[in-house]
Each structure stands twice: as structure tokens, then as C-alpha cells.
Design a protein around this motif. Structure first.
Motif, PDB file in Angstrom:
ATOM      1  N   TRP A  20       1.739  15.444 -17.581  1.00 12.98           N
ATOM      2  CA  TRP A  20       2.830  14.459 -17.522  1.00 12.98           C
ATOM      3  C   TRP A  20       3.185  14.157 -16.067  1.00 12.98           C
ATOM      4  N   MET A  21       3.290  15.208 -15.253  1.00 10.77           N
ATOM      5  CA  MET A  21       3.618  15.006 -13.843  1.00 10.77           C
ATOM      6  C   MET A  21       2.547  14.174 -13.145  1.00 10.77           C
ATOM      7  N   LEU A  22       1.303  14.438 -13.428  1.00  7.21           N
ATOM      8  CA  LEU A  22       0.212  13.677 -12.823  1.00  7.21           C
ATOM      9  C   LEU A  22       0.267  12.207 -13.222  1.00  7.21           C
ATOM     10  N   GLU A  23       0.611  11.956 -14.471  1.00 11.00           N
ATOM     11  CA  GLU A  23       0.737  10.567 -14.906  1.00 11.00           C
ATOM     12  C   GLU A  23       1.924   9.888 -14.243  1.00 11.00           C
ATOM     13  N   GLU A  24       2.967  10.640 -13.950  1.00  7.11           N
ATOM     14  CA  GLU A  24       4.121  10.076 -13.259  1.00  7.11           C
ATOM     15  C   GLU A  24       3.785   9.679 -11.823  1.00  7.11           C
ATOM     16  N   ILE A  25       2.986  10.488 -11.117  1.00  7.97           N
ATOM     17  CA  ILE A  25       2.694  10.154  -9.721  1.00  7.97           C
ATOM     18  C   ILE A  25       1.708   8.998  -9.614  1.00  7.97           C
ATOM     19  N   GLY A  26       0.859   8.834 -10.640  1.00 11.67           N
ATOM     20  CA  GLY A  26      -0.023   7.676 -10.675  1.00 11.67           C
ATOM     21  C   GLY A  26      -1.244   7.757  -9.778  1.00 11.67           C
ATOM     22  N   ALA A  27      -1.536   8.904  -9.191  1.00 16.87           N
ATOM     23  CA  ALA A  27      -2.711   9.063  -8.334  1.00 16.87           C
ATOM     24  C   ALA A  27      -3.928   9.445  -9.182  1.00 16.87           C
ATOM     25  N   PRO A  28      -5.126   9.074  -8.755  1.00 16.89           N
ATOM     26  CA  PRO A  28      -6.324   9.477  -9.507  1.00 16.89           C
ATOM     27  C   PRO A  28      -6.534  10.985  -9.446  1.00 16.89           C
ATOM     28  N   TYR A  29      -7.000  11.547 -10.535  1.00 21.72           N
ATOM     29  CA  TYR A  29      -7.274  12.981 -10.574  1.00 21.72           C
ATOM     30  C   TYR A  29      -8.405  13.261 -11.548  1.00 21.72           C
ATOM     31  N   GLU A  30      -9.052  14.392 -11.340  1.00 22.13           N
ATOM     32  CA  GLU A  30     -10.136  14.842 -12.218  1.00 22.13           C
ATOM     33  C   GLU A  30      -9.618  15.949 -13.112  1.00 22.13           C
ATOM     34  N   THR A  31      -9.949  15.893 -14.389  1.00 24.31           N
ATOM     35  CA  THR A  31      -9.519  16.918 -15.342  1.00 24.31           C
ATOM     36  C   THR A  31     -10.670  17.864 -15.662  1.00 24.31           C
ATOM     37  N   GLN A  32     -10.419  19.138 -15.543  1.00 19.28           N
ATOM     38  CA  GLN A  32     -11.359  20.174 -15.966  1.00 19.28           C
ATOM     39  C   GLN A  32     -10.708  20.953 -17.108  1.00 19.28           C
ATOM     40  N   VAL A  33     -11.260  20.818 -18.310  1.00 23.62           N
ATOM     41  CA  VAL A  33     -10.714  21.513 -19.475  1.00 23.62           C
ATOM     42  C   VAL A  33     -11.296  22.916 -19.539  1.00 23.62           C
ATOM     43  N   MET A  34     -10.413  23.890 -19.581  1.00 26.46           N
ATOM     44  CA  MET A  34     -10.813  25.290 -19.614  1.00 26.46           C
ATOM     45  C   MET A  34     -10.613  25.857 -21.019  1.00 26.46           C
ATOM     46  N   GLU A  35     -11.538  26.684 -21.445  1.00 26.66           N
ATOM     47  CA  GLU A  35     -11.449  27.315 -22.758  1.00 26.66           C
ATOM     48  C   GLU A  35     -10.900  28.732 -22.611  1.00 26.66           C
TER      49      GLU A  35
END
Length: 206
Positions: A20-35
Motif C-alpha cells: 500500500w505504501m509503495l502504491e502511495e508513493i507512485g515510484a516504480p518497484y520490483e516485487t519478489q514474492v517469497m514463500e
């Protein structure tokens, strides 16, 4: 080319706060999903967070863990998003951000674990008692539309997530002030985008 901002998460975790915070700042980011049973406990990720927990971010090679710390860091790292008040106006911002991360988190966790302190032991607890922590939290969200005043901030991402989950899972009482506060936050576009992305990841893993 490596991303300047990498987000390590699992959609069924506190990583939703940081999403949610990342979507608020609006900057591009890479997501790494961890199991949980594999990559989250592997050596590669433990080199980032030795606790083997998510979320974590790596920004320009620097690691930040702990949701409240990540929210505060991102607000400062991306000032154009205006998610932190001016320095002179940050008293309530820091106060309630870390109140939720400390006393409220501890009180709710101990309550869920049925860990009851004696009156003597309660003096050792930073939150005093569950009822006291909840009452103070209610007072805090009742003072203004947002936790640090009349403007949304990164503190609302963290505090709002804690209150929202508390209402959803029954670890906080359903009080009008909590419901109204969370309702204001859930109407935000960034909140909707974040949930849509995490829900999609959760469905893929199901």
C-alpha cells in the motif's frame, strides 16, 4: 538492469502494508514474492533479512525491514509524494506511527495469545493493558480525519492497516471511531490498487 527499489513480500503477510505504501508513493518497484517454507528461509533472503521474515525493501542497495520503518523511510526517500509532514509538524506523525508499531502491536498479540499479566507484571509492559492501549488508539483516530492531522500521511498506512486488520479478525473491538477511520482510508485509490495486486498474487498461489 537491476531495479532501484525491490520489494520482498508474500501476499498473505504484513507485506500488504508496504505494498500500500509503495502504491502511495507512485515510484516504480520490483516485487519478489517469497514463500514461507522455502525462499523466505533460504540463505539468499536471510542475507537481506536474517529474521527470515517479510516484508523488506532494498533501495539503492540499502536494506530496510519492519513495516513502520519502511513506511517512514519511503516517505522521506520520495518527498514528492508528500506522505510525511514538515519536520516541525511531525510530533503526532512519529508518536502514533510508533505507538501502533509498539504498544498496540504488543497488546493485540498478547491478547490473541491469551497472555494475561498480573497487576504487578503490567508495570513491565510498555502498553500497560490491552484496554488502555485500545482506548488511547481510539482517542488518537478520533481527533482528526487522519492520525497526524487533517492530511493523509505514511503513518496512516501503518496505523490504518493495524486498525483494519484488527476489525477484520476481531483483535480490536468494533468501535465507531475505528470503523470511520478505516473507511476513509479504504476509499483511497492506492489502497485499492495494492489490494488488487496482492489479491491477484494470492489467487495465483492458491
Amino acid at each position: 538492469m537491476a531495479s532501484d527499489l525491490v520489494f520482498y513480500t508474500n501476499p498473505q503477510s504484513r507485506g500488504r502494508i508496504v505494498r500500500w505504501m509503495l502504491e502511495e508513493i507512485g515510484a516504480p518497484y520490483e516485487t519478489q514474492v517469497m514463500e514461507y517454507a522455502s525462499t523466505m528461509k533460504g540463505d539468499a533472503y536471510r542475507a537481506i533479512n536474517p529474521m527470515g521474515k517479510v516484508p523488506a525493501i532494498v533501495h539503492h542497495g540499502r536494506v530496510v525491514t519492519e513495516c513502520a520503518a519502511i513506511c517512514a523511510y519511503l516517505a522521506d526517500a520520495f518527498p514528492e509524494a508528500r506522505l510525511a509532514p514538515p519536520i516541525a509538524d511531525r510530533a503526532d506523525y512519529y508518536r502514533w506511527l510508533f505507538f501502533a508499531a509498539g504498544p498496540v502491536e504488543q497488546a493485540v498479540t498478547n491478547k490473541a495469545l491469551h497472555a494475561e499479566a498480573t497487576p504487578e507484571q503490567s508495570r513491565m509492559l510498555g502498553y500497560g493493558s490491552y484496554d488502555l492501549a485500545v482506548d488511547v488508539l481510539e482517542q488518537a483516530v478520533s481527533r482528526h480525519d487522519y492520525i497526524a492531522g487533517d492530511r493523509f500521511s505514511a503513518a496512516d498506512v501503518y496505523v490504518g492497516s493495524q486498525v483494519g486488520w484488527g476489525l477484520q479478525f476481531g483483535t480490536l473491538p468494533k468501535r465507531d471511531a475505528f470503523t470511520a477511520y478505516v473507511g476513509r482510508l479504504m476509499a483511497r485509490d492506492a489502497y485499492a490498487r495494492a489490494n488488487e495486486k496482492d489479491d491477484a498474487l494470492a489467487n495465483e498461489a492458491a
